[in-house]
Design an enzyme around this catalytic site. Structure first.
Site, short mmCIF file in Angstrom:
data_model
loop_
_atom_site.label_atom_id
_atom_site.label_comp_id
_atom_site.label_asym_id
_atom_site.label_seq_id
_atom_site.Cartn_x
_atom_site.Cartn_y
_atom_site.Cartn_z
N LYS A 18 13.59 92.59 43.67
CA LYS A 18 13.18 93.96 44.04
C LYS A 18 14.37 94.90 43.98
O LYS A 18 15.52 94.50 44.17
CB LYS A 18 12.55 93.96 45.44
CG LYS A 18 13.53 93.97 46.58
CD LYS A 18 12.87 94.17 47.94
CE LYS A 18 13.90 94.11 49.05
NZ LYS A 18 13.37 93.92 50.38
N HIS A 73 17.13 87.21 60.39
CA HIS A 73 17.27 87.90 59.09
C HIS A 73 18.24 87.18 58.16
O HIS A 73 17.92 87.00 57.00
CB HIS A 73 17.67 89.37 59.26
CG HIS A 73 17.70 90.08 57.94
ND1 HIS A 73 16.59 90.15 57.12
CD2 HIS A 73 18.70 90.68 57.27
CE1 HIS A 73 16.91 90.78 56.02
NE2 HIS A 73 18.18 91.11 56.08
N ASP A 93 8.25 86.05 53.84
CA ASP A 93 9.40 86.91 54.13
C ASP A 93 9.71 86.77 55.62
O ASP A 93 8.88 86.27 56.39
CB ASP A 93 9.07 88.37 53.78
CG ASP A 93 10.31 89.15 53.35
OD1 ASP A 93 11.43 88.68 53.63
OD2 ASP A 93 10.17 90.23 52.76
C1 R5P Z 1 14.86 92.20 53.29
O1 R5P Z 1 15.98 91.79 53.13
C2 R5P Z 1 13.88 91.54 54.21
O2 R5P Z 1 13.81 90.16 54.00
C3 R5P Z 1 12.50 92.15 54.05
O3 R5P Z 1 12.05 91.90 52.74
C4 R5P Z 1 12.51 93.62 54.29
O4 R5P Z 1 13.24 93.92 55.43
C5 R5P Z 1 11.11 94.14 54.45
O5 R5P Z 1 11.17 95.52 54.60
P1 R5P Z 1 9.95 96.42 54.16
O6 R5P Z 1 8.70 95.82 54.72
O7 R5P Z 1 10.25 97.76 54.75
O8 R5P Z 1 9.92 96.47 52.66
#
Ligand code: R5P
Length: 315
Positions: A189, A127, A215
């Site tokens: 976002k 992460h 991501d």
């Molecule tokens: C955020 O910091 C991570 O990189 C992901 O974008 C996030 O954890 C994704 O979460 P979700 O699918 O619940 O939007």
């Protein structure tokens, strides 16, 4: 060297053993009637270099506890060195105290692993890179980008723009930009709640472009779905999504089924549920060769970081 597997991702663990031409270490994992776990390592591990493969994915606490018990068990059995191989590191996203009276679970889990007996950790896209600093033991940090870039590179997608659906992910997105020779765009976002996000701003041009949105995690899929809708509204053509960890929690599958996304590609750090398979648009790539090669190099005291500098690193 011995490789053991917990119960969270046995398919990945056996693929890693296959890469290493190693037999999986034998262990018994049972549950007492009261719900407590019992693990007995059946192989002699005295003086051995041991690796335990366990993703701390859902059920997170159960898988985490199983990993901790495994580590304790190996330490008490006099293993020479124990590496916790954690393809998906749960609790990683709570990595800072950004409001009052909240925990930093990523640090807590790092402490637990070390206390239980890990001498090293091998992880994939933890992460945030700074999570390595939460451990006072060596951490080898692999990235799913190696596997995902190769897949998308082979598709030869023309007019490609890599989109980071989150400002915090720009560094990772830049890796894809370099390996694929693509343009970069960024979505800013706003997180409205744990499972709701809103794509607020777009930096860069996506009109008439094919998109690869990258991501580290797809959890509730709010991030990638809202960003995909935004780039489609701004004139993007085909939209691909690549993420290392397919958590697919909460409303994820429902959201993905309605989102303007042509293909969702994840790796096997977390096993894909039957419901996710039924969606039909999810491709799973294996990290087994990458993790297997890293294990081989750790065992041989060879460089792991050089994995990132060479092309075709683990053929
Ligand atoms: C955020 O910091 C991570 O990189 C992901 O974008 C996030 O954890 C994704 O979460 P979700 O699918 O619940 O939007």
């Amino acid at each position: 060297m011995k490789v053991f597997s917990g119960n969270s991702n046995p398919a990945l663990a056996s693929a890693i053993c296959q890469y290493l031409s190693a037999k999986m270490g034998k262990a018994t994992v049972e549950q007492f009637p009261d719900g407590e776990k019992f693990i007995r390592v059946e192989d002699d591990v005295r003086g051995t270099d041991c690796f335990v493969v366990q993703s701390t994915c859902n059920p997170v606490d159960e898988n985490l506890m199983e990993l901790l018990i495994f580590l304790d068990c190996l330490r008490r059995a006099s293993a020479r060195r124990i590496t916790a191989v954690v393809p998906y590191f749960g609790y990683a996203r709570q990595d800072r105290k950004d409001e009052g009276r909240v925990p930093i679970t990523a640090k807590l889990v790092a402490n637990l692993m070390t206390t239980a007996g890990a001498d090293r950790v091998l992880g994939v896209d933890l992460h945030a890179h700074q999570l390595q600093g939460f451990f006072d033991i060596p951490v080898d940090h692999l990235t799913g980008e190696l596997v995902l870039s190769e897949y998308f590179g082979n598709k030869n997608i023309k007019d490609l723009t890599v989109v980071s659906p989150d400002v915090g992910n720009i560094k990772t997105a830049s890796l894809y930009v370099s390996s694929l020779g693509a343009d970069l765009a960024i979505v800013h976002k706003k997180r409205l709640s744990g499972d709701t996000v809103e794509a607020a701003e777009l930096i860069g041009d996506v009109k008439g472009r094919n998109i690869l949105m990258v991501d580290d995690i797809i959890a509730t899929a709010g991030t990638v779905c809202s960003a995909a809708q935004m780039v489609r509204d701004r004139g993007a053509k085909r939209i691909f999504v690549g993420a290392t960890h397919g958590v697919f929690a909460g409303q994820a599958l429902e959201r993905l089924s309605k989102a303007p996304i042509d293909e969702i590609v994840v790796t096997d750090t977390i096993p894909l549920s039957d419901e996710a398979k039924a969606l039909g648009r999810i491709t799973v790539l294996s990290c087994a060769a990458m993790i297997g090669e890293a294990i081989h190099r750790i065992h041989k005291n060879e460089s792991v970081s050089s994995l990132f500098r060479k092309k075709k690193k683990f053929d």
